[in-house]
Each structure stands twice: as structure tokens, then as C-alpha cells.
Design a protein around this motif. Structure first.
Motif, mmCIF file in Angstrom:
data_model
loop_
_atom_site.group_PDB
_atom_site.id
_atom_site.type_symbol
_atom_site.label_atom_id
_atom_site.label_comp_id
_atom_site.label_asym_id
_atom_site.label_seq_id
_atom_site.Cartn_x
_atom_site.Cartn_y
_atom_site.Cartn_z
ATOM 1 N N SER A 77 0.826 -1.209 0.000
ATOM 2 C CA SER A 77 0.000 0.000 0.000
ATOM 3 C C SER A 77 0.859 1.257 0.000
ATOM 4 O O SER A 77 2.061 1.207 0.306
ATOM 5 C CB SER A 77 -0.898 0.001 1.239
ATOM 6 O OG SER A 77 -0.141 0.317 2.398
ATOM 7 N N PRO A 78 0.262 2.428 -0.300
ATOM 8 C CA PRO A 78 1.009 3.699 -0.255
ATOM 9 C C PRO A 78 1.491 4.054 1.141
ATOM 10 O O PRO A 78 2.311 4.959 1.307
ATOM 11 C CB PRO A 78 -0.021 4.721 -0.761
ATOM 12 C CG PRO A 78 -1.021 3.934 -1.519
ATOM 13 C CD PRO A 78 -1.099 2.608 -0.846
ATOM 14 N N ARG A 79 0.993 3.338 2.150
ATOM 15 C CA ARG A 79 1.411 3.607 3.520
ATOM 16 C C ARG A 79 2.855 3.194 3.753
ATOM 17 O O ARG A 79 3.520 3.714 4.654
ATOM 18 C CB ARG A 79 0.493 2.855 4.490
ATOM 19 C CG ARG A 79 0.817 3.066 5.956
ATOM 20 C CD ARG A 79 -0.146 2.295 6.841
ATOM 21 N NE ARG A 79 0.228 2.394 8.249
ATOM 22 C CZ ARG A 79 -0.404 1.785 9.240
ATOM 23 N NH1 ARG A 79 -1.459 1.038 8.971
ATOM 24 N NH2 ARG A 79 0.005 1.920 10.480
ATOM 25 N N ASN A 80 3.363 2.251 2.945
ATOM 26 C CA ASN A 80 4.711 1.728 3.127
ATOM 27 C C ASN A 80 5.640 2.180 2.010
ATOM 28 O O ASN A 80 5.199 2.479 0.904
ATOM 29 C CB ASN A 80 4.693 0.199 3.173
ATOM 30 C CG ASN A 80 4.280 -0.348 4.521
ATOM 31 O OD1 ASN A 80 3.511 0.270 5.246
ATOM 32 N ND2 ASN A 80 4.786 -1.515 4.859
ATOM 33 N N THR A 81 6.940 2.182 2.317
ATOM 34 C CA THR A 81 7.938 2.480 1.296
ATOM 35 C C THR A 81 8.038 1.308 0.322
ATOM 36 O O THR A 81 7.689 0.175 0.650
ATOM 37 C CB THR A 81 9.316 2.719 1.937
ATOM 38 O OG1 THR A 81 9.659 1.602 2.760
ATOM 39 C CG2 THR A 81 9.316 3.978 2.787
ATOM 40 N N ARG A 82 8.530 1.581 -0.860
ATOM 41 C CA ARG A 82 8.666 0.514 -1.855
ATOM 42 C C ARG A 82 9.974 -0.242 -1.626
ATOM 43 O O ARG A 82 10.887 0.229 -0.943
ATOM 44 C CB ARG A 82 8.625 1.082 -3.267
ATOM 45 C CG ARG A 82 9.752 2.012 -3.616
ATOM 46 C CD ARG A 82 9.640 2.513 -5.046
ATOM 47 N NE ARG A 82 10.769 3.364 -5.407
ATOM 48 C CZ ARG A 82 11.953 2.904 -5.814
ATOM 49 N NH1 ARG A 82 12.152 1.596 -5.901
ATOM 50 N NH2 ARG A 82 12.924 3.733 -6.128
ATOM 51 N N ALA A 83 10.052 -1.427 -2.207
ATOM 52 C CA ALA A 83 11.260 -2.247 -2.077
ATOM 53 C C ALA A 83 12.448 -1.556 -2.731
ATOM 54 O O ALA A 83 12.315 -0.950 -3.803
ATOM 55 C CB ALA A 83 11.036 -3.613 -2.712
ATOM 56 N N VAL A 84 13.608 -1.640 -2.090
ATOM 57 C CA VAL A 84 14.832 -0.992 -2.560
ATOM 58 C C VAL A 84 15.964 -2.020 -2.604
ATOM 59 O O VAL A 84 16.135 -2.778 -1.660
ATOM 60 C CB VAL A 84 15.211 0.174 -1.615
ATOM 61 C CG1 VAL A 84 16.554 0.770 -1.987
ATOM 62 C CG2 VAL A 84 14.139 1.267 -1.630
ATOM 63 N N PRO A 85 16.757 -2.039 -3.682
ATOM 64 C CA PRO A 85 16.636 -1.235 -4.904
ATOM 65 C C PRO A 85 15.497 -1.662 -5.822
ATOM 66 O O PRO A 85 15.095 -0.905 -6.701
ATOM 67 C CB PRO A 85 17.996 -1.427 -5.587
ATOM 68 C CG PRO A 85 18.532 -2.700 -5.059
ATOM 69 C CD PRO A 85 18.017 -2.830 -3.672
ATOM 70 N N SER A 86 14.965 -2.878 -5.629
ATOM 71 C CA SER A 86 13.811 -3.320 -6.407
ATOM 72 C C SER A 86 13.201 -4.517 -5.699
ATOM 73 O O SER A 86 13.743 -5.036 -4.716
ATOM 74 C CB SER A 86 14.237 -3.717 -7.831
ATOM 75 O OG SER A 86 14.913 -4.969 -7.830
ATOM 76 N N ALA A 87 12.067 -4.966 -6.232
ATOM 77 C CA ALA A 87 11.407 -6.159 -5.688
ATOM 78 C C ALA A 87 11.871 -7.427 -6.394
ATOM 79 O O ALA A 87 11.294 -8.504 -6.175
ATOM 80 C CB ALA A 87 9.899 -6.003 -5.804
ATOM 81 N N ASP A 88 12.917 -7.334 -7.212
ATOM 82 C CA ASP A 88 13.406 -8.506 -7.944
ATOM 83 C C ASP A 88 14.049 -9.535 -7.015
ATOM 84 O O ASP A 88 14.116 -10.715 -7.355
ATOM 85 C CB ASP A 88 14.429 -8.078 -9.002
ATOM 86 C CG ASP A 88 13.813 -7.210 -10.082
ATOM 87 O OD1 ASP A 88 12.569 -7.253 -10.221
ATOM 88 O OD2 ASP A 88 14.562 -6.490 -10.772
ATOM 89 N N ARG A 89 14.558 -9.069 -5.875
ATOM 90 C CA ARG A 89 15.117 -9.958 -4.868
ATOM 91 C C ARG A 89 14.466 -9.625 -3.534
ATOM 92 O O ARG A 89 13.927 -8.535 -3.347
ATOM 93 C CB ARG A 89 16.644 -9.798 -4.764
ATOM 94 C CG ARG A 89 17.405 -9.970 -6.063
ATOM 95 C CD ARG A 89 18.899 -9.684 -5.863
ATOM 96 N NE ARG A 89 19.592 -9.558 -7.137
ATOM 97 C CZ ARG A 89 20.135 -10.565 -7.806
ATOM 98 N NH1 ARG A 89 20.063 -11.791 -7.297
ATOM 99 N NH2 ARG A 89 20.753 -10.364 -8.958
ATOM 100 N N GLN A 90 14.564 -10.557 -2.601
ATOM 101 C CA GLN A 90 14.003 -10.327 -1.280
ATOM 102 C C GLN A 90 15.014 -9.596 -0.393
ATOM 103 O O GLN A 90 16.222 -9.614 -0.647
ATOM 104 C CB GLN A 90 13.581 -11.655 -0.663
ATOM 105 C CG GLN A 90 12.432 -12.335 -1.392
ATOM 106 C CD GLN A 90 11.233 -11.416 -1.542
ATOM 107 O OE1 GLN A 90 10.702 -10.912 -0.553
ATOM 108 N NE2 GLN A 90 10.819 -11.170 -2.787
ATOM 109 N N PRO A 91 14.534 -8.906 0.679
ATOM 110 C CA PRO A 91 15.430 -8.073 1.491
ATOM 111 C C PRO A 91 16.649 -8.788 2.036
ATOM 112 O O PRO A 91 17.749 -8.223 2.056
ATOM 113 C CB PRO A 91 14.506 -7.602 2.628
ATOM 114 C CG PRO A 91 13.146 -7.623 2.032
ATOM 115 C CD PRO A 91 13.122 -8.776 1.093
#
Length: 421
Positions: A77-91
């Protein structure tokens, strides 16, 4: 100034090879760590906390490895920051890649001597999800710390619950079941040592490679865990929380209250990390729910403070700020709750303590900027990895913000040097 700090400051000024701590420019790649420096990397993945330390002799420490469920409605949701640098890998994988790159650049073999989980929440340790990959061996999935361990050897993991994970109540949810399966497999198959944090002790996290030159100037002190607080004398502790037999289930300490807190000291430089400790008590709640105030009395002044509970509205009370008096704050952000408006107001208040203070955030949502306004305009950096680099001996330090849109370690801003206090 302490004699040891003055000695090292003279070394830095006289030895041109050590001046690389200041030879850092915007647009360049981060200058690698060198022996004698203390580097503290606040890594932004958009999905929780991760702080990586290269200690003066090359010993390494990771505090937390957060990984929110990437399929959850709130995460997306817009309440959270987006994945960085991308969502291609997990944190967990991003964290491991970041650490590997930093250590390789610094001519160190990628390895974690220590990992510490401040407490058992998904933004600090990782939450299993429907897309979490299964471990190649062992009956658990890879998320957060369990995923970091799939890419990097870890010598010791310190948490607040080992070995029974029963305080203040048994930990049996899916996240903890997954973690406990990891603990069992990792200890037996990889030889990783697991320990519960030992409050009051300064010998649980120590320099492992070449401690002798730093013996009188470096220390990581365990301040509190599960409400057991160092008194500030020797290694003695006292318990803040009532005996659980006197409490009903609704009155038990929260997970945040049980967080591990540490103080790192290097010469004149001090850094405080308190997990998600709360300090603002809800109406009608008992006074012992304020953990920040008694903690602050034994920590004392510090140079850099990573905000408790991401700067959420129940943290950074007046007493904590007046005692710690940080010159630099780091806000690890992943939600529009971070930081609370009133928290930021207290942080900048000259009535609580006088003097300059610089505030850095790993990621700041536009919603926060629209609601809070002017106070957030004061941030020195509102997006990126935040690196604190302490000079040999701890007399001075810099803050360096890095571009988090890729893995190139490009410098966005350089601040300081600051004089350690």
C-alpha cells in the motif's frame, strides 16, 4: 578529549594514508573501509531494519535483518515504502549482497562474526510469506536473517530468547517456528553459535581479529534485554518488569519492551541502538512501560542514535533525548508512521537539550512530507543508505548518504567531519 582519542587524531592528521576518511566526494563510489576506521551502514531495503558494522579491526556485526511480507496488503500500500533497490530480490538477499560488496571493496572476506536480532518482529528478523524460497537444506524458508545466512557465514547469532524462546510467553507463531527451525539446523549443520543477550556484559560482542591496539578504547556494552537493565556499575543488572506471575496476559511486557539495546564506544565516539524500545506510556498504563527513561540514565550522552521504534509516536521521550543529546540521528523508515510528528518536534527541541543536531532518514514518504512539512525539510538526507564513518581512535566522524536505487555505492552527500564528544 581522552588521551587515546587525541593520539589517534594526531595520527590521522600526520599520516596522509589515513586522510582517506575525508577523501570522499559526491558522485564518487564510497571509499572502502580501512583498518582503524569504524563503519556503520544503515541499509535501506524499504522492508525493515538492517545495520551493518565493520569494527576497527575488521570484525563484523549485523544488527537486524528485516523483511516484511512482500505479498501483504499493507506492504504493497502507499502507507509503506517501496522495495529498494527493487522487488526482484528479497530483502535478506539484498542485505547479504550489500555486505558482500562492502567487505570485498575493503579487501575483507565476506563473513559475519556476529548477528544480533533486537527483538522478534518481522521488520527486524523477517517474515515467511507465500513466495519465500525454501532452504536447500533444513525445514525452514529464507526470509530476513535466515536468508542472509544462506549467503554469508555467521559465527554467532545473539537474540533475546534463546534457547527456550518462552519469555514473556512461548513464541509459537509461524515466524518464530520458522526461525527456531533455522536455529536448530544452523547450529548443527553450520556450527553457528546461538546465545541470549547478556545484559550488563561487555564481553559478548568483542573484536575478533586484532583487538590489542583498541583494547582500551573500544567496547560494545549490552544495556538491556527482556527488561533486565544494566545498572551502570560492573556487570550488575536489575529487573524493570514485574514478575510475570503477577500479571495477566494483557499486562505482559510487549515485544518492543523486550528489545535488546547496546551502546558502542570507540574512543570519544558513542552510538546507541535500542531496537523498538518505547518511552511514551499510554494513558492508564503502568510507569514501567516506559523503558527509555531508565535506559537513558545508564547510557548517557552519545554522538549518534538510531531512533528507537523508527521514531514511532511512542518513542524518543523527553528523558531519553535529554540524556543522550545526540548530534546525529538516523531514522530507519519503512512506513508513513515513521517518524511521528511530535517525535520529530522533540528531537529538534532546543528546550530538551541545546545545540545543533543533524537528522538523516533512510527513506521518507511523500505523505510524511505533506503532513509534517517544515520539520522534515530540515533533514540532511531523506533517502538512501546512511553510513557513519568514524576516524581511527574515534575523535571525529562523518555521515555519508549513498544512492539506494542500485548497488553501485555512489555517494549522494557527505556531512562533517563532526567532533566526537
Amino acid at each position: 578529549m581522552k588521551a587515546s582519542a587525541l593520539f589517534w587524531l594526531l595520527i590521522v592528521l600526520l599520516d596522509a594514508s589515513n586522510l582517506t576518511i575525508y577523501a570522499q566526494s559526491v558522485g564518487q563510489t564510497l571509499v572502502p573501509w580501512k583498518t582503524g576506521n569504524l563503519d556503520i551502514h544503515h541499509i535501506n531495503t524499504g522492508r525493515g531494519n538492517a545495520t551493518f558494522f565493520i569494527l576497527p579491526d575488521g570484525t563484523t556485526l549485523l544488527i537486524d535483518a528485516g523483511a516484511l511480507d512482500p505479498t501483504a496488503e499493507r506492504t504493497l500500500s502507499p502507507r509503506n515504502t517501496r522495495a529498494v533497490p527493487s522487488a526482484d530480490r528479497q530483502p535478506g538477499e539484498w542485505i547479504a549482497r550489500y555486505i558482500t560488496k562492502v567487505m570485498t571493496m575493503s579487501q575483507l572476506t565476506p563473513r559475519l562474526n556476529y548477528a544480533q536480532l533486537t527483538h522478534f518482529h518481522n521488520d527486524h528478523m523477517g517474515s515467511p510469506s507465500s513466495i519465500s524460497p525454501k532452504a536447500e537444506q533444513g525445514n525452514f524458508v529464507l526470509t530476513g536473517i535466515t536468508q542472509v545466512a544462506a549467503y554469508l557465514p555467521i559465527d554467532k547469532v545473539i537474540d533475546r530468547g534463546w534457547p527456550d524462546y518462552a519469555y514473556p510467553y512461548p513464541q509459537n507463531n509461524s515466524m518464530m517456528t520458522n526461525y527456531r527451525a533455522f536455529v536448530d539446523w544452523q547450529s548443527k549443520q553450520k556450527g553457528t553459535v546461538f546465545e541470549r543477550s547478556k545484559p550488563g556484559r561487555a564481553d559478548q560482542i568483542t573484536l575478533k581479529k586484532d583487538p590489542a591496539p583498541y583494547a582500551k578504547m573500544f567496547e560494545i556494552r549490552n544495556i538491556i534485554v527482556n527488561g533486565e537493565l544494566w545498572t551502570g556499575t560492573g556487570t550488575t543488572t536489575r529487573q524493570l518488569f514485574p514478575d510475570r506471575s503477577s500479571l495477566n496476559n494483557s499486562q505482559l511486557p510487549s515485544e518492543n519492551m523486550c528489545s535488546i539495546a547496546i551502546r558502542l564506544r570507540y574512543g570519544a565516539f558513542d552510538y546507541f541502538s535500542g531496537g523498538d524500545l518505547p518511552g511514551v506510556v499510554r494513558f492508564g498504563s503502568p510507569a514501567w512501560n516506559d523503558v527509555e527513561t531508565p535506559v537513558s540514565k545508564v547510557v548517557g550522552p552519545v554522538d549518534v542514535h538510531i531512533l528507537d521504534h523508527h521514531g514511532n509516536r511512542d518513542s524518543q521521550n523527553d528523558n531519553l533525548l535529554a540524556a543522550l543529546r545526540p548530534r546525529v540521528f538516523v531514522i530507519p523508515v519503512w512506513s508513513s508512521d515513521h517518524p511521528g510528528h511530535d517525535v520529530l518536534d522533540r528531537m529538534y527541541s532546543q528546550d530538551i537539550y541545546p545545540g545543533d543536531r543533524d537528522v538523516f532518514a533512510t527513506d521518507m514518504l511523500e505523505a510524511n512530507k505533506l503532513v509534517i512539512g517544515e520539520l522534515l525539510n530540515r533533514l540532511k538526507s531523506d533517502k538512501g543508505h546512511i553510513v557513519v564513518r568514524v576516524a581511527p581512535g574515534g575523535a571525529t566522524y562523518q555521515v555519508i548518504s549513498l544512492d539506494d536505487s542500485n548497488e553501485n555505492m555512489v555517494v549522494k552527500g557527505v556531512f562533517g567531519p563532526y567532533q566526537s564528544r
